[in-house]
Design a protein around this motif. Structure first.
Motif, mmCIF file in Angstrom:
data_model
loop_
_atom_site.group_PDB
_atom_site.id
_atom_site.type_symbol
_atom_site.label_atom_id
_atom_site.label_comp_id
_atom_site.label_asym_id
_atom_site.label_seq_id
_atom_site.Cartn_x
_atom_site.Cartn_y
_atom_site.Cartn_z
ATOM 1 N N ARG A 53 -8.139 -5.136 -0.348
ATOM 2 C CA ARG A 53 -7.283 -4.651 0.732
ATOM 3 C C ARG A 53 -8.130 -4.178 1.903
ATOM 4 N NH1 ARG A 53 -2.157 -3.594 -1.716
ATOM 5 N NH2 ARG A 53 -1.483 -2.444 0.087
ATOM 6 N N VAL A 68 -7.913 -4.655 6.321
ATOM 7 C CA VAL A 68 -7.165 -3.554 6.915
ATOM 8 C C VAL A 68 -7.001 -3.688 8.426
ATOM 9 C CG1 VAL A 68 -9.072 -1.948 7.296
ATOM 10 C CG2 VAL A 68 -6.802 -1.062 6.803
ATOM 11 N N CYS A 76 3.026 -1.701 5.499
ATOM 12 C CA CYS A 76 1.947 -0.974 6.177
ATOM 13 C C CYS A 76 0.597 -1.525 5.727
ATOM 14 C CB CYS A 76 2.050 0.514 5.842
ATOM 15 S SG CYS A 76 0.812 1.507 6.679
ATOM 16 N N PRO A 77 -0.274 -1.823 6.677
ATOM 17 C CA PRO A 77 -1.594 -2.333 6.309
ATOM 18 C C PRO A 77 -2.666 -1.250 6.184
ATOM 19 C CG PRO A 77 -1.267 -2.591 8.658
ATOM 20 C CD PRO A 77 -0.058 -1.871 8.132
ATOM 21 N N ASP A 79 -3.088 1.120 3.898
ATOM 22 C CA ASP A 79 -3.610 1.097 2.527
ATOM 23 C C ASP A 79 -4.122 2.415 1.961
ATOM 24 O OD1 ASP A 79 -2.991 -1.530 2.323
ATOM 25 O OD2 ASP A 79 -4.989 -2.259 2.829
ATOM 26 N N ASP A 134 2.782 -3.763 -2.197
ATOM 27 C CA ASP A 134 2.189 -5.006 -1.700
ATOM 28 C C ASP A 134 2.788 -5.483 -0.382
ATOM 29 O OD1 ASP A 134 0.111 -5.426 -3.517
ATOM 30 O OD2 ASP A 134 1.553 -6.000 -5.054
ATOM 31 N N ARG A 151 2.430 -5.333 2.992
ATOM 32 C CA ARG A 151 1.437 -4.818 3.942
ATOM 33 C C ARG A 151 1.799 -5.121 5.387
ATOM 34 N NH1 ARG A 151 -3.449 -6.538 3.898
ATOM 35 N NH2 ARG A 151 -4.396 -4.520 4.208
ATOM 36 N N GLN A 152 2.581 -6.161 5.586
ATOM 37 C CA GLN A 152 2.972 -6.500 6.958
ATOM 38 C C GLN A 152 4.332 -5.894 7.258
ATOM 39 O OE1 GLN A 152 0.850 -7.798 8.971
ATOM 40 N NE2 GLN A 152 -0.589 -7.982 7.253
ATOM 41 N N THR A 162 6.077 2.769 6.356
ATOM 42 C CA THR A 162 5.238 2.200 7.409
ATOM 43 C C THR A 162 4.731 3.345 8.263
ATOM 44 O OG1 THR A 162 5.125 0.471 9.104
ATOM 45 C CG2 THR A 162 7.101 1.846 9.123
#
Ligand code: SF4
Length: 403
Positions: free
Chosen positions: A6, A10, A57-58, A60, A73, A75-76, A110
């Motif tokens: 991850r 990022v 949310c990226p 992490d 998972d 992330r976008q 997010t």
């Protein structure tokens, strides 16, 4: 996805988009396939009614609450519906009270200031503000806040907006790949604007023993807090799903057990208080988010913590007086009447009401309890989860010596 993989990605999705760019809208089928809790776009959480129609949310952070929603998972960021629909859902929600209910936007899945996500944030804020609503709105971020954001925030004339800047000072990139310094810089920038209609809070979390609690960490935090209108500190939500992730990725586990409430050990709390006390011009520090937000706006605590007097021993005299003047103890029948028609409160039983709090049972979940708490600005406690003296809403881990 393991934390090491991850980390490599990022920064990928964090390029600054053109103004007006928005996140993709999920299809009806894709929304239907989300975990059930993720589909709850409006949810009552402790500090307010929470709007979460953009998720993903990226950044992490290993301890992210997304673990508990089956969204780790994602992330976008993606939208589950339009902003206009989401705001309609919020203001028509059975728990929403105009000018009373504190609202939080994108605090679950997010970061509201991520590129593209912030277009949705501002659309919601401007919609709510345009309705003449004066509710508190809490916006929690660890991302970049810019001058153009300031200008849009300044355009809001009715809402009581507070930006809470999440800062931990955690250096371990496996736990926080996105550095806390970004939030600190954003806070300094945003707090420095004049004139300024919104308020800023130094949101110091999560405080984790052994990770970010050296004397240097505490001194740095107290120093940074000087820029904000108020500061609050809090611990780590260490739930089962988060503990599983730590174990699977070989991350150092902060505690031996998991807990329903956030964890702040007693000795750490004492050290935090001392660090602030000895730092000249440190922000006024609170144990509760709602206290910091309310203080920043010159208002009494909307969560009614004044009843729990041991929480108030670090509060300035003027604020104490504000909260004392606003403190009203509701009757059991007022509480019963207020929940008439709320399905989750059909079994409500008020066991007793004291100056401190009302003790209730029979609620289907926590949401009606928060509704009552905000309606009466008074603490409502679930008899199934007793609050022990000096441990209000703190997990018991780390407080064993005080019983
Ligand atoms: S007086 Fe107590 S309830 Fe009011 S803001 Fe201060 S700590 Fe919170």
């Amino acid at each position: 996805m393991p934390s090491s993989e991850r980390k490599r990605t990022v920064g990928e999705s964090l390029d600054q988009p053109r103004r007006g760019d928005r996140v993709p809208l999920l299809s009806v089928e894709a929304v239907a396939a989300l975990p059930s809790r993720a589909r709850e776009v409006v949810e009552y959480r402790k500090s307010g009614l929470s709007l979460n129609h953009v998720q993903g949310c990226p950044l992490d952070c290993a301890y992210c609450i997304r673990h508990t929603y089956g969204l780790w998972d994602s992330r976008q960021p993606r939208a589950l519906m339009s902003d206009a629909e989401a705001v309609e859902q919020l203001v028509n929600h059975r728990y929403f009270q105009a000018d009373i209910t504190p609202v939080q936007i994108f605090n679950r899945a997010t970061d509201p200031f991520l590129p593209k996500v912030k277009e949705h944030l501002f659309a919601c804020l401007e919609d709510l503000d345009g309705r003449g609503l004066t509710n508190h709105v809490l916006v929690i971020t660890r991302f970049r806040v810019t001058e153009s954001d300031y200008e849009r925030l300044q355009g809001l004339v009715n809402l009581k907006v507070t930006l809470l800047f999440t800062y931990s000072g955690i250096d371990d990139e496996k736990i926080e790949p996105f550095p806390s310094t970004v939030a600190a810089d954003s806070m300094i920038l945003a707090s420095g604007y004049r004139p300024r209609r919104f308020r800023t809070v130094f949101y110091w979390r999560p405080l984790v023993p052994g990770l970010n609690d050296t004397p240097e960490h505490l001194a740095r935090a107290a120093e940074l807090s000087k820029h904000a209108d108020a500061a609050v500190f809090t611990g780590l939500f260490y739930r089962n799903e988060i503990a599983d992730y730590y174990k699977a990725n070989g991350l150092p586990e902060p505690y031996q057990g998991t807990a329903r409430r956030k964890i702040v050990p007693e000795t750490l709390e004492q050290r935090v208080l001392e660090a602030f006390a000895k730092t000249e011009h440190a922000a006024t520090l609170f144990r509760k988010t709602s206290c910091a937000v309310s203080y920043a706006h010159g208002l009494p605590d909307y969560n009614g913590h004044f009843g729990i007097r041991e929480l108030c021993d670090i509060c300035p005299v003027r604020q104490l007086q504000l909260c004392a003047d606003a403190h009203r103890v509701p009757t059991a029948s007022q509480l019963q009447e207020a929940t008439a028609g709320l399905p989750e409160a059909a079994g409500l039983q008020v066991l007793d009401v004291t100056e401190r709090a009302a003790r209730v049972e029979g609620l289907a979940d926590e949401q009606p309890r928060y509704f009552l708490q905000h309606k009466f600005a008074f603490q409502i406690h679930d008899a199934g989860h007793p609050h022990l003296l000096h441990r209000h809403r703190r997990a018991e881990i780390g407080w064993e010596q005080t019983s």
